[in-house]
Design an enzyme around this catalytic site. Sequence first.
Site, PDB file in Angstrom:
ATOM      1  N   CYS A   1       0.798  -1.243   0.000  1.00 23.30           N
ATOM      2  CA  CYS A   1       0.000   0.000   0.000  1.00 23.30           C
ATOM      3  C   CYS A   1       0.827   1.288   0.000  1.00 23.30           C
ATOM      4  CB  CYS A   1      -1.051   0.015   1.108  1.00 23.30           C
ATOM      5  SG  CYS A   1      -0.837  -1.167   2.416  1.00 23.30           S
TER       6      CYS A   1
ATOM      7  N   ARG B   1       7.281 -10.934   5.033  1.00 20.88           N
ATOM      8  CA  ARG B   1       6.845 -10.688   6.410  1.00 20.88           C
ATOM      9  C   ARG B   1       7.581 -11.651   7.313  1.00 20.88           C
ATOM     10  NH1 ARG B   1       0.290 -10.071   5.440  1.00 20.88           N
ATOM     11  NH2 ARG B   1       0.486  -8.309   4.017  1.00 20.88           N
TER      12      ARG B   1
ATOM     13  N   GLN C   1       1.289 -10.985  -3.616  1.00 20.87           N
ATOM     14  CA  GLN C   1      -0.159 -10.790  -3.566  1.00 20.87           C
ATOM     15  C   GLN C   1      -0.647 -10.334  -4.928  1.00 20.87           C
ATOM     16  OE1 GLN C   1       0.092  -7.868  -0.335  1.00 20.87           O
ATOM     17  NE2 GLN C   1      -1.438  -9.097   0.728  1.00 20.87           N
TER      18      GLN C   1
ATOM     19  N   ASP D   1      -2.439  -7.935  -5.620  1.00 22.61           N
ATOM     20  CA  ASP D   1      -2.934  -6.801  -4.852  1.00 22.61           C
ATOM     21  C   ASP D   1      -3.465  -5.707  -5.765  1.00 22.61           C
ATOM     22  OD1 ASP D   1      -3.422  -5.455  -2.540  1.00 22.61           O
ATOM     23  OD2 ASP D   1      -1.328  -5.130  -2.008  1.00 22.61           O
TER      24      ASP D   1
ATOM     25  N   HIS E   1      -5.045  -1.423  -5.274  1.00 22.67           N
ATOM     26  CA  HIS E   1      -5.585  -0.342  -4.458  1.00 22.67           C
ATOM     27  C   HIS E   1      -6.441   0.515  -5.356  1.00 22.67           C
ATOM     28  CE1 HIS E   1      -2.134  -1.817  -2.214  1.00 22.67           C
ATOM     29  NE2 HIS E   1      -2.850  -1.538  -1.159  1.00 22.67           N
TER      30      HIS E   1
ATOM     31  N   LYS F   1     -14.582  -4.319   6.264  1.00 26.38           N
ATOM     32  CA  LYS F   1     -14.057  -5.206   5.219  1.00 26.38           C
ATOM     33  C   LYS F   1     -14.998  -6.367   4.946  1.00 26.38           C
ATOM     34  CE  LYS F   1     -11.490  -8.035   8.469  1.00 26.38           C
ATOM     35  NZ  LYS F   1     -10.270  -8.746   8.798  1.00 26.38           N
TER      36      LYS F   1
ATOM     37  N   HIS G   1      -8.369  -1.589  -0.400  1.00 23.43           N
ATOM     38  CA  HIS G   1      -7.341  -2.617  -0.611  1.00 23.43           C
ATOM     39  C   HIS G   1      -8.087  -3.874  -1.001  1.00 23.43           C
ATOM     40  CE1 HIS G   1      -4.450  -0.545   2.255  1.00 23.43           C
ATOM     41  NE2 HIS G   1      -5.600  -0.091   2.676  1.00 23.43           N
TER      42      HIS G   1
END
Length: 664
Positions: A339, A368, A386, A388, A390, A470, A516
Site C-alpha cells: 500500500c 513478512r 499478492q 494486490d 488499491h 471489510k 485494498h
Amino acid sequence: MATEIALKLADGREVRVPSGTLVADALRSAGLASEDVLGAKVGGEILDLQTPVRAAGPFLPVRAGTPEGLEILRHSTAHVMAQAVARLFPDVEFAIGPVIEDGFYYDFDTLHVFVPEDLPRIEAEMAKIVAEGQPIRRSEASGKSEAIATLTKTQKAKFKSEIVRELPEDAAVSFYSQGEFTDLCRGPHLPSTARVGKAFRLLSVAGAYWRADQKREQLQRLYGTAWFSEQDLAAYLKRREEAEKRDHRKLGRELELVSFRPEVAPGMPFWHPRGTVIYNALVSYVREKLAARDYVEIRTPHVLSSSLWHRSGHMSHYKDNMFFTTVDENEYAVKPMNCPGSALVYEAGLRSYRDLPLRLAEFGLCHRYEKSGVLAGLTRCRAFVQDDAHIYCAPEQLGDEIGALVALVREVYAEVGFANIRMDLSTRPPSSTGTDEMWRNAEGALESALRRIGAEFRLAPGEGAFYGPKIDFQVSDAIGRSWQLATIQVDFSLPKKFDLVYVAADGVRKRPVVVHRAILGSLERFIGILIEHFAGAFPTWLAPEQVRVIPVSEEKNAPYAREVLAACRAAGLRASADLGSERMNQKIRSAQVLKVPYMFVVGGREAENRTVSVRRRDEGDCGAQPLADAVQAVAAETRSRSLALTIPAQATTAGAKKPAKATT
RNA sequence: GCUGUCGUAGCUCAGUUGGCAGAGCACCUCCUUGGUAAGGAGGAGGUCCUGGGUUCAAAUCCCAGCGACAGCUCCA
C-alpha cells in the site's frame, strides 16, 4: 411458585411445563422421550436430559446420530478422557475441555509430560470407564462461593475457580460427576459413560496456553474425536488420511513444483519450473480480468526507507513482522505490504476527479517476518506475491466499486473451481479511526453491494480493521476444509496519512477513499490451497505439463513422436516427449505420477494414420484420434479453462478408419 | 516465540546392547524396443542437522543451537 413456560414442538404442538422442569421430564410430557433422545435444543442451546428448562420457545429433541447429539457425545467423551487421565496421573489439574469441530480436547496441567505413547494407555483406561457404565449426574451449586468451595475440596482448582469467579453473580453453576470424577462443567452430557461407546480415538498431544494467552500457564492439550458408530470413526480417520495425501508440501515436492531450503531461507519458497508455470498461468489469468475492468498495473521497490513506514504507520503497528536492512547508515525495510508504494504512485501527480476511480494493481513481492512456529509450507510463508490492488475513489463511488469487486471475486473463484464461497462483513471495531459518517457510508456501501447481487453473507460486528470495514471471503475445498482467501478492505486512514487528494469538479481538493483488495490473496497460499483442492491433478489450463508424447518404441517411433511434439508446441501447448529407452509402461507411469492430463501414445499405427492414441490421466486409454483434432481439443480446453478434461473417454479404438471428431 | 515429537542418500525409511553406513524408489551406464501404471544387470551417491560433552569407540548416550512437523482459534 414456578411459573409455567410454553414449549413449542416441531409439529406445532405446545407443551406447558413449570419453569425449571428437567429436559427429561419435559420430553416425557411431550411424548418425545426415548432411548435415542439425549437432550433438547432450547433457544439455540443444547441441553441434556438433566438440565432444567427455564426459557419458553422452540423445544426440539436432540437425538443420537445428529450433529447436536454428537456435541453431547463428544463432551462426555472429553470427560471420560479427563477421568482416565486423572486415574493415570493423579497430580493432574483440569483447565477446559470443549467440543470442537470433529472432536474435542481437554487442557491439563500436570508434571507428567504427555507423549504419543500415552494415548493408547489413556484410551484403554477410557474403555474401562465406558465399560463401568457410570451414571453421569448433574448437580447445581447454590452460588459461586459454594461452587469454589466444592471445587477446592475435590481437586486442585486454580483454573476452574478462575472461571467461576468470572461468571455473573446469578449464574447457575453446575457440576457433572461420574464415579470418582467430578468436573465443573456447563454440560451437556450423556446420561451414562456407557453411552460413549467405542467409537473414539485420541489423536494428538499439543501445548496450549491457559486462555490462549502466551503470558499465562502453558498447559498440555490432548485432542480426540468421537462418533456414534465405528464406521463413522473409520470414515473420519480415512478423511484425515486423505487430507494428508493431499498435503501441498508433499505434493509440491513430488510434482516438482516448489522446494524449501530452511537453512538459508526458512519459510520462503523456491519455485521450480513446473510450479512457476502454474504461478504464471494464474497471474496472466488475473491480468486478463483486470484489463477488462480498467485496472492499470504498477511495480514498486521492495526495499524502502523506514521513514516511509513511519509515515504509513507500519513502524508502530507492524514492526515486529518486518525485515530490516541498513545501508549508508540509513535504515530500510523490506516491504510487508504494497500500500505505501501504491500511495506514492498516486501521489506522483495531481489527480482529478476524472481519474477516479484509479485502480492500481500490483503483483508485489512482500516479505513478512512470521514467527517460525506459524510457518506452514505455502499456506503461511515469509515471502509471497499478492495479487494486490488499491482502488482510489471518491466516497460516492465506493458502492459501485465494492459491487464490482464482489462480483469479480465470485467469478474468479467459480472459474478456478471453488463452488462454496462464504462472505463475512466486518464492521467498525471499538477502537477505530475515521468519522461516524465515513463508517456509515462505507459499511452501507459494503452491505448494499452484497445485497444488490443477492449474496448471502454473515455479519461480523466489530470485527473490522481500525481503518475501515471489510469483506472476507472463505472457500471450501474439495474435502470440505475452509480457507480464507480474498479480502476487500475500505481504508480511510491511508489517504489521510499520505495526504492524498483529488481535484473535484468544483475545483476543491478532496480526500479519496482507498480500497485494498486481493482476489487470490497470495499466489503462494492460493497455489498451496489449489494443490490440495485438486490433489495435484490440475485442470489442463493450469497443468505445468499438458501433454506428454510417449512413443511405443523409442527406436522406431521417435521421429513421429518429435513431429507430434512439434504440433503440440505450435498450438501453444505445454508438452514434452519422453524419448528415453524405458518401456512404454514405465513412461506412462512416470507421466501418470506427475498427473499430466493427457498422454499421446504413438506407435506404428499412429504414425501411419497420422493419429495419436489419447490417454487421459483420469480415464486411461481413449483410443486414437487424428493428431490435429487432439491438439485442437487440448488447446480449446485450455482456452476455455475447463475444470474437467474434455476429450471423450470413449473415442473410437486405435487404427479405426473414421476417428471420432474431437469435441471442444 | 512457547510445548511436544522428529532430524540417516534427491525421496520414503531401516539401523539390535555404543563396535566397518543400509534398503527400495529416483539418478547414471549397459542390455532390452515394447501397445496403455514399474523389463534386466551394473554403478555412483553420506558433514548420520550443527556445535560441544561422556567413552578405547557415538548415527546411537548427555547438553546447547538450528530446522521441520503438530498445536498454541473454538473459552466450564
